[in-house]
Design an enzyme around this catalytic site. Structure first.
Site, PDB file in Angstrom:
ATOM      1  N   ASP A  77       0.864  -1.183   0.000  1.00 25.86           N
ATOM      2  CA  ASP A  77       0.000   0.000   0.000  1.00 25.86           C
ATOM      3  C   ASP A  77       0.902   1.235   0.000  1.00 25.86           C
ATOM      4  OD1 ASP A  77      -1.682   2.092   0.522  1.00 25.86           O
ATOM      5  OD2 ASP A  77      -2.653   1.177   2.263  1.00 25.86           O
ATOM      6  N   SER A 146      -0.223  12.265 -16.912  1.00 27.49           N
ATOM      7  CA  SER A 146      -1.445  12.115 -17.701  1.00 27.49           C
ATOM      8  C   SER A 146      -1.720  13.398 -18.468  1.00 27.49           C
ATOM      9  CB  SER A 146      -2.603  11.825 -16.736  1.00 27.49           C
ATOM     10  OG  SER A 146      -3.835  12.102 -17.351  1.00 27.49           O
ATOM     11  N   THR A 148      -4.383  14.681 -18.679  1.00 29.90           N
ATOM     12  CA  THR A 148      -5.402  15.463 -17.955  1.00 29.90           C
ATOM     13  C   THR A 148      -4.781  16.692 -17.288  1.00 29.90           C
ATOM     14  OG1 THR A 148      -5.091  14.034 -16.026  1.00 29.90           O
ATOM     15  CG2 THR A 148      -6.944  13.523 -17.476  1.00 29.90           C
ATOM     16  N   TYR A 170      -8.336  14.466 -10.275  1.00 27.96           N
ATOM     17  CA  TYR A 170      -7.342  13.500 -10.762  1.00 27.96           C
ATOM     18  C   TYR A 170      -6.199  14.210 -11.489  1.00 27.96           C
ATOM     19  CZ  TYR A 170      -5.112  10.202 -13.893  1.00 27.96           C
ATOM     20  OH  TYR A 170      -4.161   9.493 -14.577  1.00 27.96           O
ATOM     21  N   LYS A 174      -1.996  14.830 -10.616  1.00 27.11           N
ATOM     22  CA  LYS A 174      -0.855  14.588 -11.512  1.00 27.11           C
ATOM     23  C   LYS A 174       0.021  15.839 -11.611  1.00 27.11           C
ATOM     24  CE  LYS A 174      -1.467  10.341 -12.600  1.00 27.11           C
ATOM     25  NZ  LYS A 174      -0.437   9.347 -12.273  1.00 27.11           N
TER      26      LYS A 174
HETATM   27  O1  LIG Z   1      -2.862   2.779  -4.823  1.00 27.33           O
HETATM   28  C1  LIG Z   1      -2.756   2.079  -5.821  1.00 27.33           C
HETATM   29  C2  LIG Z   1      -3.535   2.288  -6.974  1.00 27.33           C
HETATM   30  C3  LIG Z   1      -3.375   1.460  -8.046  1.00 27.33           C
HETATM   31  N1  LIG Z   1      -2.460   0.459  -7.977  1.00 27.33           N
HETATM   32  C4  LIG Z   1      -2.252  -0.399  -9.132  1.00 27.33           C
HETATM   33  O2  LIG Z   1      -1.746   0.419 -10.164  1.00 27.33           O
HETATM   34  C5  LIG Z   1      -2.088  -0.157 -11.408  1.00 27.33           C
HETATM   35  C6  LIG Z   1      -2.662   0.910 -12.291  1.00 27.33           C
HETATM   36  O3  LIG Z   1      -2.931   0.321 -13.507  1.00 27.33           O
HETATM   37  P1  LIG Z   1      -4.272   0.578 -14.319  1.00 27.33           P
HETATM   38  O4  LIG Z   1      -5.401   0.827 -13.376  1.00 27.33           O
HETATM   39  O5  LIG Z   1      -4.377  -0.443 -15.354  1.00 27.33           O
HETATM   40  O6  LIG Z   1      -3.953   1.993 -14.920  1.00 27.33           O
HETATM   41  P2  LIG Z   1      -3.104   2.381 -16.172  1.00 27.33           P
HETATM   42  O7  LIG Z   1      -3.945   2.566 -17.364  1.00 27.33           O
HETATM   43  O8  LIG Z   1      -1.909   1.554 -16.265  1.00 27.33           O
HETATM   44  O9  LIG Z   1      -2.895   3.848 -15.604  1.00 27.33           O
HETATM   45  C7  LIG Z   1      -1.759   4.486 -15.557  1.00 27.33           C
HETATM   46  O10 LIG Z   1      -1.870   5.445 -16.580  1.00 27.33           O
HETATM   47  C8  LIG Z   1      -2.430   6.652 -16.259  1.00 27.33           C
HETATM   48  C9  LIG Z   1      -2.486   7.566 -17.479  1.00 27.33           C
HETATM   49  O11 LIG Z   1      -3.469   7.174 -18.338  1.00 27.33           O
HETATM   50  C10 LIG Z   1      -1.586   7.230 -15.199  1.00 27.33           C
HETATM   51  O12 LIG Z   1      -2.030   8.497 -14.925  1.00 27.33           O
HETATM   52  C11 LIG Z   1      -1.679   6.402 -13.959  1.00 27.33           C
HETATM   53  O13 LIG Z   1      -0.776   6.877 -12.988  1.00 27.33           O
HETATM   54  C12 LIG Z   1      -1.428   5.001 -14.171  1.00 27.33           C
HETATM   55  O14 LIG Z   1      -2.038   4.274 -13.143  1.00 27.33           O
HETATM   56  C13 LIG Z   1      -3.077  -1.289 -11.122  1.00 27.33           C
HETATM   57  O15 LIG Z   1      -2.423  -2.521 -11.243  1.00 27.33           O
HETATM   58  C14 LIG Z   1      -3.497  -1.049  -9.687  1.00 27.33           C
HETATM   59  O16 LIG Z   1      -3.833  -2.251  -9.022  1.00 27.33           O
HETATM   60  C15 LIG Z   1      -1.677   0.263  -6.867  1.00 27.33           C
HETATM   61  O17 LIG Z   1      -0.840  -0.627  -6.799  1.00 27.33           O
HETATM   62  N2  LIG Z   1      -1.852   1.084  -5.808  1.00 27.33           N
END
Ligand SMILES: O=c1ccn([C@@H]2O[C@H](COP(=O)(O)OP(=O)(O)O[C@H]3O[C@H](CO)[C@@H](O)[C@H](O)[C@H]3O)[C@@H](O)[C@H]2O)c(=O)[nH]1
Length: 309
Positions: A77, A146, A148, A170, A174
């Site tokens: 975490d 991002s 955004t 969000y 960033k």
């Molecule tokens: O507190 C957290 C929140 C998320 N996750 C993990 O982080 C990963 C995020 O991946 P996903 O939800 O598939 O997101 P992505 O599309 O890979 O998103 C990424 O791409 C975004 C841009 O589109 C960025 O802004 C984000 O930081 C980033 O998470 C997942 O495995 C989550 O389980 C954690 O380990 N801890």
């Protein structure tokens, strides 16, 4: 333990994370450590990535090359500094060569409903990660930002010089993280090495979700991914890359992902964000061509980081 440089990828089981790991493995020069709390992913995505990388090794692969396909996976975490520290302690001072920080909550609409949760998870977590990196003499970071951060951009493709004007919590998290890391670079100009990437995802109109409310419409054939890099006060690399719509992360994702399992968090729990449908980010052989351009980007980043060591 192997002598390979170790790269820690936060959010390693997620969509971008699993592709970054696969790309790092293709270089056969790094040992990858994934750190993910499973909020929006399954750890079996890592098994699939490892298996694919292993299947691509030459017959006479060295032990070190085989080692590059093994991912060390930690559940952690990021809002708990002690948990991050426990991972770094395992490898000792200087033991982690660099970090690719991707983990975050990412749903634009949801961030309006529970902004403090987003600030805690995205901003506080990044702060803790940087603090622990500092404790353990880890000075290289690639930050996944991002598009955004631009809010509604005046022009598309978005030039990197566009002013930052995030209009969702969000996007603001960033901007806050970029600002924090940039300030850190300025205070330690000779030691901190940073790449920040502002991803913009393209999804079909029919596949819009809260997290993708800023995606371009279908008339936008190209998606610009702006990137900036700085070493301390000096920007050392600035490029713009246009991905065509067939090679964007999300179009590849649309082919790749299969919904699996229930949401990780009960929708009734308003203090924790809903996991978008938890997904299996597996990569298959046939999809490698699609992501080649994305892979090249990350390979180039790893290369540039090494050149500046
Ligand atoms: O507190 C957290 C929140 C998320 N996750 C993990 O982080 C990963 C995020 O991946 P996903 O939800 O598939 O997101 P992505 O599309 O890979 O998103 C990424 O791409 C975004 C841009 O589109 C960025 O802004 C984000 O930081 C980033 O998470 C997942 O495995 C989550 O389980 C954690 O380990 N801890």
């Amino acid at each position: 333990m192997s002598n390979l440089p170790k790269i820690l990828v936060t959010g390693g089981s997620g969509y971008i994370g699993s592709h970054v790991i696969y790309t790092l493995q293709q270089t056969r020069r790094y040992k990858v450590i994934s750190l993910d709390n499973g909020h929006n992913s399954h750890s079996n995505a890592l098994d699939r990535v490892s298996a694919l990388s292993r299947s691509e090794l030459p017959e006479n692969a060295s032990e070190q090359e085989i080692e590059t396909t093994v991912i060390e996976n930690h559940s952690c975490d990021l809002t708990r500094r002690d948990e991050i520290r426990a991972v770094f302690e395992k490898y000792g001072k200087g033991g982690i060569w660099g970090v690719v920080h991707i983990a975050a909550y990412k749903a634009v609409g949801e961030s309006v409903e529970i902004p403090l949760t987003y600030y805690e998870n995205n901003v506080a977590a990044t702060l803790y990660l940087l603090q622990v990196m500092n404790e353990f003499d880890c000075t290289r970071i690639v930050y996944s930002s991002s598009a955004t951060v631009y809010g509604i951009p005046p022009t598309i493709p978005i030039p990197e010089s566009t002013r930052l004007k995030a209009d969702s919590p969000y996007g603001k998290t960033k901007v806050a993280c970029e600002t924090m890391i940039d300030d850190l670079c300025h205070c330690a100009p000779l030691s901190i090495q940073l790449y920040s990437r502002r991803f913009r995802r393209a999804v079909p109109q029919t596949n819009k979700s809260a997290s993708h409310s800023q995606t371009p419409t279908s008339k936008h054939k190209g998606v610009r991914i702006d990137e900036w890099a700085s070493k301390g006060k000096t920007t050392v690399n600035q490029r713009n890359t246009t991905f065509n719509s067939n090679t964007t992360p999300s179009s590849a994702a649309a082919n790749r992902l299969t919904a699996a399992g229930p949401a990780a968090v009960s929708p009734n729990n308003t203090s924790r964000p809903r996991a978008q449908s938890r997904q299996n980010h597996s990569i298959t052989r046939s999809e490698r061509g699609e992501q080649q351009q994305l892979d090249d980007e990350f390979r180039l980043q790893a290369y540039l980081l090494e050149q500046r060591t």
